[in-house]
Scaffold this motif. Structure first.
Motif, PDB file in Angstrom:
ATOM      1  N   PHE A 561       9.550   9.304   0.504  1.00 17.21           N
ATOM      2  CA  PHE A 561       9.211   7.910   0.230  1.00 17.21           C
ATOM      3  C   PHE A 561       7.699   7.706   0.327  1.00 17.21           C
ATOM      4  CE2 PHE A 561       7.959   3.810   1.986  1.00 17.21           C
ATOM      5  CZ  PHE A 561       8.436   2.946   1.018  1.00 17.21           C
ATOM      6  N   TYR A 562       7.091   8.250   1.383  1.00 13.84           N
ATOM      7  CA  TYR A 562       5.654   8.062   1.561  1.00 13.84           C
ATOM      8  C   TYR A 562       4.889   8.620   0.362  1.00 13.84           C
ATOM      9  CZ  TYR A 562       0.976   8.062   3.438  1.00 13.84           C
ATOM     10  OH  TYR A 562      -0.362   7.828   3.589  1.00 13.84           O
ATOM     11  N   PHE A 563       5.231   9.841  -0.049  1.00 17.08           N
ATOM     12  CA  PHE A 563       4.517  10.464  -1.162  1.00 17.08           C
ATOM     13  C   PHE A 563       4.789   9.745  -2.482  1.00 17.08           C
ATOM     14  CE2 PHE A 563       3.448  13.749   1.740  1.00 17.08           C
ATOM     15  CZ  PHE A 563       2.444  14.508   1.159  1.00 17.08           C
ATOM     16  N   ALA A 564       5.997   9.210  -2.657  1.00 15.66           N
ATOM     17  CA  ALA A 564       6.358   8.574  -3.926  1.00 15.66           C
ATOM     18  C   ALA A 564       5.874   7.140  -4.033  1.00 15.66           C
ATOM     19  CB  ALA A 564       7.879   8.617  -4.107  1.00 15.66           C
ATOM     20  N   LYS A 565       5.925   6.391  -2.935  1.00 22.67           N
ATOM     21  CA  LYS A 565       5.705   4.951  -3.000  1.00 22.67           C
ATOM     22  C   LYS A 565       4.423   4.453  -2.327  1.00 22.67           C
ATOM     23  CE  LYS A 565       9.490   3.608  -5.181  1.00 22.67           C
ATOM     24  NZ  LYS A 565       9.417   2.896  -6.487  1.00 22.67           N
ATOM     25  N   LEU A 566       3.913   5.156  -1.337  1.00 17.73           N
ATOM     26  CA  LEU A 566       2.734   4.680  -0.611  1.00 17.73           C
ATOM     27  C   LEU A 566       1.481   5.478  -0.956  1.00 17.73           C
ATOM     28  CD1 LEU A 566       4.305   3.977   2.914  1.00 17.73           C
ATOM     29  CD2 LEU A 566       4.051   2.433   0.958  1.00 17.73           C
ATOM     30  N   LEU A 567       1.596   6.788  -1.036  1.00 18.20           N
ATOM     31  CA  LEU A 567       0.425   7.619  -1.310  1.00 18.20           C
ATOM     32  C   LEU A 567      -0.230   7.319  -2.658  1.00 18.20           C
ATOM     33  CD1 LEU A 567      -1.357   9.854  -0.149  1.00 18.20           C
ATOM     34  CD2 LEU A 567       0.156  11.528  -1.250  1.00 18.20           C
ATOM     35  N   PRO A 568       0.507   6.926  -3.709  1.00 18.19           N
ATOM     36  CA  PRO A 568      -0.167   6.638  -4.984  1.00 18.19           C
ATOM     37  C   PRO A 568      -1.250   5.561  -4.905  1.00 18.19           C
ATOM     38  CG  PRO A 568       2.166   6.942  -5.366  1.00 18.19           C
ATOM     39  CD  PRO A 568       1.985   6.934  -3.871  1.00 18.19           C
ATOM     40  N   GLU A 569      -1.317   4.815  -3.811  1.00 16.92           N
ATOM     41  CA  GLU A 569      -2.419   3.861  -3.631  1.00 16.92           C
ATOM     42  C   GLU A 569      -3.773   4.564  -3.737  1.00 16.92           C
ATOM     43  OE1 GLU A 569      -4.168   0.652  -0.331  1.00 16.92           O
ATOM     44  OE2 GLU A 569      -2.500   1.965   0.199  1.00 16.92           O
ATOM     45  N   VAL A 570      -3.825   5.866  -3.442  1.00 19.05           N
ATOM     46  CA  VAL A 570      -5.105   6.576  -3.460  1.00 19.05           C
ATOM     47  C   VAL A 570      -5.751   6.543  -4.845  1.00 19.05           C
ATOM     48  CG1 VAL A 570      -4.483   8.085  -1.537  1.00 19.05           C
ATOM     49  CG2 VAL A 570      -4.043   8.846  -3.898  1.00 19.05           C
ATOM     50  N   HIS A 571      -4.961   6.468  -5.885  1.00 21.14           N
ATOM     51  CA  HIS A 571      -5.535   6.462  -7.232  1.00 21.14           C
ATOM     52  C   HIS A 571      -6.294   5.162  -7.484  1.00 21.14           C
ATOM     53  CE1 HIS A 571      -3.375  10.132  -7.921  1.00 21.14           C
ATOM     54  NE2 HIS A 571      -2.204   9.548  -7.714  1.00 21.14           N
ATOM     55  N   THR A 572      -5.742   4.055  -7.011  1.00 21.80           N
ATOM     56  CA  THR A 572      -6.461   2.784  -7.101  1.00 21.80           C
ATOM     57  C   THR A 572      -7.714   2.814  -6.249  1.00 21.80           C
ATOM     58  OG1 THR A 572      -4.399   1.578  -7.485  1.00 21.80           O
ATOM     59  CG2 THR A 572      -6.279   0.297  -6.699  1.00 21.80           C
ATOM     60  N   LEU A 573      -7.605   3.352  -5.049  1.00 22.84           N
ATOM     61  CA  LEU A 573      -8.763   3.400  -4.152  1.00 22.84           C
ATOM     62  C   LEU A 573      -9.886   4.222  -4.763  1.00 22.84           C
ATOM     63  CD1 LEU A 573      -6.834   3.998  -0.801  1.00 22.84           C
ATOM     64  CD2 LEU A 573      -7.992   1.886  -1.487  1.00 22.84           C
ATOM     65  N   MET A 574      -9.576   5.371  -5.335  1.00 21.30           N
ATOM     66  CA  MET A 574     -10.622   6.202  -5.931  1.00 21.30           C
ATOM     67  C   MET A 574     -11.253   5.511  -7.139  1.00 21.30           C
ATOM     68  SD  MET A 574      -9.338  10.158  -5.418  1.00 21.30           S
ATOM     69  CE  MET A 574      -7.633   9.979  -5.940  1.00 21.30           C
ATOM     70  N   ALA A 575     -10.441   4.801  -7.896  1.00 19.15           N
ATOM     71  CA  ALA A 575     -10.979   4.089  -9.053  1.00 19.15           C
ATOM     72  C   ALA A 575     -11.935   2.976  -8.622  1.00 19.15           C
ATOM     73  CB  ALA A 575      -9.838   3.510  -9.888  1.00 19.15           C
ATOM     74  N   THR A 576     -11.563   2.222  -7.584  1.00 19.24           N
ATOM     75  CA  THR A 576     -12.432   1.133  -7.135  1.00 19.24           C
ATOM     76  C   THR A 576     -13.698   1.664  -6.468  1.00 19.24           C
ATOM     77  OG1 THR A 576     -11.208   0.952  -5.051  1.00 19.24           O
ATOM     78  CG2 THR A 576     -10.510  -0.481  -6.855  1.00 19.24           C
ATOM     79  N   ILE A 577     -13.595   2.778  -5.768  1.00 22.43           N
ATOM     80  CA  ILE A 577     -14.783   3.377  -5.142  1.00 22.43           C
ATOM     81  C   ILE A 577     -15.803   3.754  -6.215  1.00 22.43           C
ATOM     82  CG2 ILE A 577     -15.612   5.444  -3.937  1.00 22.43           C
ATOM     83  CD1 ILE A 577     -12.990   5.296  -2.265  1.00 22.43           C
ATOM     84  N   LYS A 578     -15.329   4.281  -7.332  1.00 26.31           N
ATOM     85  CA  LYS A 578     -16.232   4.744  -8.385  1.00 26.31           C
ATOM     86  C   LYS A 578     -16.964   3.605  -9.090  1.00 26.31           C
ATOM     87  CE  LYS A 578     -13.573   8.954  -9.258  1.00 26.31           C
ATOM     88  NZ  LYS A 578     -12.632   9.663 -10.183  1.00 26.31           N
TER      89      LYS A 578
END
Length: 594
Positions: A561-578
């Motif tokens: 569940f963590y890898f499927a539903k919560l971890l994908p937040e990292v893609h948004t975080l990396m996009a906003t950081i850039k």
């Protein structure tokens, strides 16, 4: 809301199966006898105390609050608090991980942290009284003179005296360089402390015979800014029993933690004693502050656990509508709400963040023990670096997730969650401050990216990443773990490249660092939790077929569940950081108005 039950099985899993404290503690002088049996006996005693004494006081104390008497400058804590504190001291918990030289029991922090979590779950406002005392103990133990240690530590260890940390003033919070409290030499080795401190947790109360305030103040010839701050011990009562010149002016009216006395303290020429070197007080205070930051993370964890327990029990009992694929319990007028995917989303989010947070605190506790006692200097340095890197993550990521978890718990209850009698909204109110005090989470983010990553050219982060990469390499051929190891390996690579890009941008525009800080901390938090969940899944797979398959299968499923539903937040975080600072700084100040 159901009665709190300490998660003893999960403590056992994290300590003995994941972190494997019993393989490490025998290597640390002084901890040879901290066996699994000793751990279990302490944890069971703490669980009984928290379940039976602290938890029943939680809601009534929130309703009652603390009582301030202006004519005597005194504070009375809610009914039952004094009796619970007395029992806590009789059980020896104030000195659990304190130096035996001063009456402590000398147990590891790997044991003290789970005990702290239980207190936070059961009654976080009460837990702050002994929590602040432990911070005062730590600062004096590290920086005090032999005489100061002999005077104050035995009483703090026994719980006869309690402690505070006094930093904030009405005009300065984070920016302590603006601090105005004065310390004038008395000519006898003591100082007259004059000024006002606000937001002082446990600043005045009736639980102990004395309160030992640790106060930041300026000497007459002190340099400006933070380079001119000194730390002083200011007792409420002097050794001869006379009242010192420190008085409670009022109590704050707060959103939460209402049963903790958050005081305005007026120092009116109070006698104080320098601790550490003149003008080096901030370094001394950080001994206490870093402990407090980990304690804040523990509050987010503990309150998230309490909310999860309440939400899970309610979701199993509350009947509303039918399951989408047909009735789950056709003999009842409706199905329990746990059958609905969105309710499960909320419960699993609580569970995933809470159990990963418990693993992180166990990891950090053991690293603190290694940093203090390991005979090998390199091992101590590695442990210290990991603690330094992950302390802001533990404080901010765990409290942000704790607040999310308590909000989700209230949401599971629907309208009843908004009603005070159910107890769920109190957890939200109590958790909210954890994101603010001991350095706001925005400050933690700046500390992580600025001081802990960029300032040392990423040395600490690379060392931590190497641990994660070693795990990934060791398990790249494990078919059971492929669903965790592959995305974790890719995330580690992406995060490393992003960090290098940030370092390059920082040389051109420092605002890019501030703009990225909060998202970067959350990114590192997810990297950490993903690693811990992958490790927990690895342990669970090894244990399947040994008699507790339901427990271990739940770990694997929650990791998925963590890898499927919560971890994908990292893609948004990396996009906003850039995107850098430009979207934040482009709007002229006058255009914020309308």
């Amino acid at each position: 809301m159901p009665a709190y039950k300490a998660p003893l099985r999960d403590f056992h899993f994290v300590l003995n199966e994941l972190i494997k404290v019993q393989e490490v503690l025998p290597q640390l002088p002084g901890y040879e006898e901290a066996t699994e049996d000793i751990f279990n006996s302490y944890l069971e005693a703490a669980a009984q105390f928290c379940e039976n004494e602290l938890a029943p006081l939680n809601r009534t104390a929130d309703e009652e609050g603390c009582h301030f008497e202006a004519t005597t400058h005194s504070v009375t804590t809610p009914a039952g608090f004094r009796e619970a504190y007395k029992q806590y001291c009789e059980l020896g918990f104030p000195g659990l991980d304190c130096n035996p030289e001063y009456g402590g029991q000398g147990m590891p922090k790997a044991l003290a942290f789970p005990v702290m979590e239980m207190q936070c779950s059961a009654n976080v406002a009460w837990s702050m009284y002994p929590g602040l005392s432990h911070g005062a103990y730590s600062a004096i133990h590290v920086h005090g003179t032999d005489e100061q240690k002999a005077t104050y530590l035995p009483k703090l260890v026994s719980g006869e005296w309690t402690g505070t940390m006094c930093l904030t003033e009405p005009h300065c919070g984070t920016d302590l360089g603006l601090l105005k409290t004065r310390a004038e030499p008395n000519g006898d080795g003591s100082y007259a402390i004059t000024g006002t401190k606000i937001f002082i947790s446990a600043g005045e109360h009736d639980l102990s015979d004395n309160i030992i305030h640790l106060v930041l103040a300026r000497l007459p010839d002190a340099p400006k800014d933070v380079k001119g701050i000194s730390l002083f011990i200011v007792p409420k009562f002097m050794q001869d029993g006379s009242r010192n010149g420190v008085f409670c002016g009022s109590l704050e009216h707060k959103m939460g933690i209402k049963a903790n006395a958050t005081a305005v303290l007026n120092f009116e020429g109070a006698r104080g004693f320098l601790i550490g070197e003149p003008n080096k007080g901030l370094a001394c205070m950080f001994t206490m502050m870093n402990a407090a930051r980990l304690g804040c993370g523990m509050q987010g964890l503990g309150l998230g656990e309490a909310s999860y327990q309440g939400a899970l029990a309610y979701a199993r009992e509350r009947l509303q509508m039918r399951a989408a694929n047909g009735p789950a319990q056709p003999d009842k007028p409706a199905d329990p709400i746990i059958v609905h995917p969105d309710v499960r989303r909320m419960l699993l989010t609580q569970k995933a963040y809470t159990e990963a947070g418990r693993a992180l605190t166990a990891l950090l506790a053991l690293q603190l023990d290694i940093e203090e006692k390991h005979p090998d200097a390199e091992a101590r340095k590695d442990a210290a670096d990991l603690v330094a890197l992950l302390t802001p993550v533990a404080k901010a990521f765990m409290t942000d997730n704790g607040y999310l978890a308590t909000n989700l718990g209230m949401q599971v209850f629907g309208g009843h969650g908004y009603i005070r009698e159910w107890g769920m909204e109190q957890l939200v109110r109590d958790c909210r401050i954890s994101q603010i005090y001991e350095g706001t989470n925005g400050i933690q983010a700046l500390d992580l990216i600025g001081r802990k990553v960029l300032m040392d050219q990423g040395q600490k982060l690379r060392k931590f990443s190497a641990q994660i990469f070693a795990f990934c390499q060791a398990n790249e051929g494990n078919e059971n773990l492929k669903e965790f190891v592959a995305p974790l390996t890719q995330l580690l690579k992406d995060a490393g490249e992003l960090t290098m890009g940030l370092a390059m941008n920082a040389m051109k525009n420092r605002d890019d660092v501030g703009a990225a800080a909060t998202d970067f901390l959350r990114l590192i938090g997810h990297v950490t939790y993903a690693w811990l969940w992958a490790r927990m899944a690895a342990v669970a797979y090894e244990k399947l077929g040994q008699g507790e398959d339901a427990f271990y299968q739940a770990k694997i499923t929650t990791a998925r569940f963590y890898f499927a539903k919560l971890l994908p937040e990292v893609h948004t975080l990396m996009a906003t950081i850039k995107t850098g600072a430009k979207p934040l700084m482009a709007l002229p100040e006058e255009q914020f108005a309308f």
